[in-house]
Design a protein around this motif. Sequence first.
Motif, mmCIF file in Angstrom:
data_model
loop_
_atom_site.group_PDB
_atom_site.id
_atom_site.type_symbol
_atom_site.label_atom_id
_atom_site.label_comp_id
_atom_site.label_asym_id
_atom_site.label_seq_id
_atom_site.Cartn_x
_atom_site.Cartn_y
_atom_site.Cartn_z
ATOM 1 N N UNK A 211 -72.763 79.521 21.705
ATOM 2 C CA UNK A 211 -72.862 80.683 20.832
ATOM 3 C C UNK A 211 -71.851 80.605 19.695
ATOM 4 N N UNK A 212 -70.675 80.044 19.985
ATOM 5 C CA UNK A 212 -69.672 79.846 18.928
ATOM 6 C C UNK A 212 -70.189 78.882 17.868
ATOM 7 N N UNK A 213 -70.888 77.840 18.315
ATOM 8 C CA UNK A 213 -71.472 76.888 17.366
ATOM 9 C C UNK A 213 -72.505 77.590 16.482
ATOM 10 N N UNK A 214 -73.329 78.452 17.088
ATOM 11 C CA UNK A 214 -74.342 79.180 16.317
ATOM 12 C C UNK A 214 -73.690 80.113 15.303
ATOM 13 N N UNK A 215 -72.617 80.798 15.721
ATOM 14 C CA UNK A 215 -71.927 81.687 14.791
ATOM 15 C C UNK A 215 -71.344 80.895 13.623
ATOM 16 N N UNK A 216 -70.839 79.692 13.911
ATOM 17 C CA UNK A 216 -70.321 78.840 12.830
ATOM 18 C C UNK A 216 -71.451 78.418 11.887
ATOM 19 N N UNK A 217 -72.627 78.134 12.459
ATOM 20 C CA UNK A 217 -73.769 77.770 11.623
ATOM 21 C C UNK A 217 -74.189 78.926 10.715
ATOM 22 N N UNK A 218 -74.030 80.155 11.207
ATOM 23 C CA UNK A 218 -74.440 81.327 10.425
ATOM 24 C C UNK A 218 -73.592 81.518 9.177
ATOM 25 N N UNK A 219 -72.426 80.912 9.140
ATOM 26 C CA UNK A 219 -71.620 80.982 7.906
ATOM 27 C C UNK A 219 -72.444 80.488 6.737
ATOM 28 N N UNK A 220 -73.294 79.498 6.998
ATOM 29 C CA UNK A 220 -74.102 78.908 5.927
ATOM 30 C C UNK A 220 -75.530 79.434 5.877
ATOM 31 N N UNK A 221 -76.144 79.683 7.051
ATOM 32 C CA UNK A 221 -77.581 79.956 7.058
ATOM 33 C C UNK A 221 -77.922 81.423 7.256
ATOM 34 N N UNK A 222 -76.916 82.314 7.391
ATOM 35 C CA UNK A 222 -77.218 83.737 7.598
ATOM 36 C C UNK A 222 -78.001 84.303 6.409
ATOM 37 N N UNK A 223 -78.991 85.136 6.719
ATOM 38 C CA UNK A 223 -79.764 85.822 5.671
ATOM 39 C C UNK A 223 -79.117 87.182 5.462
#
Length: 250
Positions: free
Chosen positions: A236-248
């Motif tokens: 989940x931490x990895x996903x949150x880090x990914x959202x820095x770039x891909x969050x809508x």
Amino acid sequence: MARAGYGGSAVLRLLIGVLALLLALRAPGAQPDVSGAFGAVARVPGGVVLLGLVAIGEAALAVWLVVAGILSSSSHTLERWRQRLVYWGRAVFYGVVATTAARFALGAHENSARSEHRAERHLLDAPGGPVVLALLGATVLVVGVGMVWVGGSLRFRRTIHVPASRGRRRCVLVVGAVGYVVRGITLAVVGVLVAGGAFTDDPHRSDGLAGALDWLAADPVGRIVLALLGAGWIVSAVYSALRIRIARLG
């Protein structure tokens, strides 16, 4: 501001995941308390800076969520207020995390577990307190089940820009699904324990995340579950880090 918050969330989820794994492995000195984890981080070189960054990121995300709620533009009044309540509820959560991280970054060493026990004892002793605690537990349980459903149905795709590449898309969706499901299961366990504390008059069962981690760590089978949840929180931490770039965010 929101993207900075996702970075802070990634650090927080990583801390929870590592804490769960340490408890599952019965590591010496591991305590089932996220505030205790903050205190441990504050004592290592560079830990104060890390907690400061978490506090700033989570505070930024909380402010963005408040503003996003105010600017909710749904044409239906009920839907608009539903969106606002969701945004503002999340803002309160991230605000509490930011405040806790800031306290420890500034040198607070309060035993949070004792404070929580006192507050829960007062609530249980108050008229109608057990009912309030039971409703709180039921609410947390419903939120947890909802998160499991969001993860399993991949509804979180609406909140991100899904990569066009098939391999990257699959990776993001798997990581996101695991993150939502694991956090949902954790919240569901917390909700059951909080509600159970209301019926058993036991404030130790109502310790939130700390109580859930402690309860799982007390049993061999529970420790296996705890290890799986810990690994899931790291995902989940990895996903949150990914959202820095891909969050809508628009």
